[in-house]
Design an enzyme around this catalytic site. Structure first.
Site, PDB file in Angstrom:
ATOM      1  N   MET A  30       0.995  -1.207  -0.135  1.00  0.00           N
ATOM      2  CA  MET A  30       0.061  -0.218  -0.052  1.00  0.00           C
ATOM      3  C   MET A  30       1.046   1.218   0.068  1.00  0.00           C
ATOM      4  O   MET A  30       0.393   2.305   0.529  1.00  0.00           O
ATOM      5  CB  MET A  30      -1.153   0.225   1.194  1.00  0.00           C
ATOM      6  CG  MET A  30      -1.908  -1.266   0.972  1.00  0.00           C
ATOM      7  SD  MET A  30      -3.367  -1.085   2.027  1.00  0.00           S
ATOM      8  CE  MET A  30      -2.832  -0.769   3.580  1.00  0.00           C
ATOM      9  N   LEU A  33       6.652   3.207   1.180  1.00  0.00           N
ATOM     10  CA  LEU A  33       7.844   1.982   1.252  1.00  0.00           C
ATOM     11  C   LEU A  33       8.842   2.360   2.350  1.00  0.00           C
ATOM     12  O   LEU A  33       9.573   3.336   2.161  1.00  0.00           O
ATOM     13  CB  LEU A  33       8.269   1.440   0.004  1.00  0.00           C
ATOM     14  CG  LEU A  33       7.349   1.315  -1.207  1.00  0.00           C
ATOM     15  CD1 LEU A  33       8.035   0.767  -2.603  1.00  0.00           C
ATOM     16  CD2 LEU A  33       6.206   0.363  -0.753  1.00  0.00           C
ATOM     17  N   HIS A  37       9.422  -3.230   3.054  1.00  0.00           N
ATOM     18  CA  HIS A  37       9.410  -3.685   1.845  1.00  0.00           C
ATOM     19  C   HIS A  37      10.294  -3.781   0.660  1.00  0.00           C
ATOM     20  O   HIS A  37      10.477  -4.666  -0.027  1.00  0.00           O
ATOM     21  CB  HIS A  37       8.451  -2.172   0.921  1.00  0.00           C
ATOM     22  CG  HIS A  37       7.416  -1.992   1.998  1.00  0.00           C
ATOM     23  ND1 HIS A  37       7.087  -0.998   2.563  1.00  0.00           N
ATOM     24  CD2 HIS A  37       6.223  -2.694   2.012  1.00  0.00           C
ATOM     25  CE1 HIS A  37       5.677  -0.732   3.131  1.00  0.00           C
ATOM     26  NE2 HIS A  37       5.018  -1.855   2.856  1.00  0.00           N
TER      27      HIS A  37
HETATM   28  O1  PAF Z   1      -0.135  -5.835   3.278  1.00  0.00           O
HETATM   29  C1  PAF Z   1      -0.681  -4.888   2.685  1.00  0.00           C
HETATM   30  O2  PAF Z   1       0.189  -4.014   2.621  1.00  0.00           O
HETATM   31  C2  PAF Z   1      -1.954  -4.986   2.013  1.00  0.00           C
HETATM   32  O3  PAF Z   1      -2.827  -5.727   2.952  1.00  0.00           O
HETATM   33  C3  PAF Z   1      -1.836  -5.600   0.788  1.00  0.00           C
HETATM   34  C4  PAF Z   1      -1.638  -6.958   0.637  1.00  0.00           C
HETATM   35  C5  PAF Z   1      -0.889  -4.978  -0.213  1.00  0.00           C
HETATM   36  C6  PAF Z   1      -3.187  -5.632   0.134  1.00  0.00           C
HETATM   37  O4  PAF Z   1      -3.627  -4.331  -0.133  1.00  0.00           O
END
Ligand code: PAF
Length: 282
Positions: A30, A33, A37
């Site tokens: 989402m 980052l 990430h």
């Molecule tokens: O973990 C996340 O950031 C969210 O739940 C995902 C898997 C990107 C789905 O929107």
């Protein structure tokens, strides 16, 4: 790194990867980052021919009154982090691109979503499964990468992919932490300075719970001690503390080798979660 905003651009990119014989690793996010990430992207880049990262704040996984509007966003920084970690493409669609029409069909995750975060965020995991399925159908990745901080999400997605024969391998990536133990999270930026100072107590309280488990204390004692510590050491409100089997998220049972000790704490503008997953004694 290519930036893709439409489904047709994404399909075109996917075709190119197929034509070049590249395996594809996918890191759904989402955005906003951080190093957690980046670690997912690096692991994907180590094992796949090319890596695509999605940045999409998915409205269907936020309930009324939750932080959809205030969820942090910074696409410029996301591009830099993704590229530096080895992504070949970034998919950042609009809400209209992802949800052009709604027939009302929903995916319900069942009992795995009734505990932990699912108990206080009804419908959250329906929205997660909805967007993960849509993204997976679009990207058609060989492997998808998820962090273990969101352990319940991971358990639900693993079951979903297995039950519905979704032909994508799932790679679990350990939680990345700040030097003081706080799990990296996009939501940490919404902590006040005082809350940021308190927040490492979450991991310390869970570690204390693990040592109580190793001393043979009961589940009730462990959960109560952790909740007490969190109340004493933070200004947040404890949402839950739970010791369960993992990944089935049931009451700890003899035949399940792994346990999860998980908690959620609501601060003024950020709800933080964390967990420890460990082997059962004996
Ligand atoms: O973990 C996340 O950031 C969210 O739940 C995902 C898997 C990107 C789905 O929107």
């Amino acid at each position: 790194m290519r930036t893709l905003t439409t489904i047709s651009e994404l399909k075109q990119w996917r075709e190119e990867q197929r034509a070049e014989g590249n395996t594809v690793g996918f890191v759904p996010t989402m955005g906003y980052l951080h190093e957690g990430h980046a670690e997912l992207i690096r692991q994907a880049a180590d094992s796949c021919g090319s890596v695509i990262v999605s940045v999409f704040v998915n409205p269907t996984q936020f309930g009324p009154g939750e932080d959809f509007e205030s969820y942090p966003r910074d696409l410029g920084s996301d591009r830099r982090v993704a590229e530096a970690a080895g992504a070949a493409a970034l998919f950042c669609p609009s809400v209209d691109e992802m949800y052009p029409a709604d027939s009302g069909i929903r995916i319900t995750p069942g009992p795995l979503a009734c505990r932990l975060c699912g108990a206080s965020r009804p419908g959250h995991f329906d929205g997660v499964l909805q967007v993960v399925l849509k993204l997976t159908n679009l990207v058609q990745p060989d492997t998808i990468f998820f962090g273990m901080k969101d352990a319940q999400q991971l358990a639900i997605i693993e079951s979903f992919f297995r039950d519905y024969l979704i032909p994508t391998a799932i790679c679990r990536v350990p939680t990345v932490r700040e030097s003081d133990g706080l799990a990296k999270s996009s939501r940490n930026v919404n902590l006040t300075p005082a809350e940021r100072d308190e927040a490492p107590a979450i991991q310390r309280a869970l570690q204390h719970g693990l040592s109580l488990y190793r001393q043979g204390k009961s589940r009730e004692v462990i959960e109560a001690e952790i909740a007490g510590l969190l109340t004493e050491l933070t200004s947040g409100t404890v949402d839950y503390v739970s010791l369960l089997s993992y990944p089935d998220l049931s009451e700890p049972r003899a035949e399940e080798p792994e346990l999860i000790l998980a908690c959620a704490v609501q601060f003024s503008k950020a709800r933080l979660i964390d967990n420890l997953i460990f082997q059962k004694e004996g």
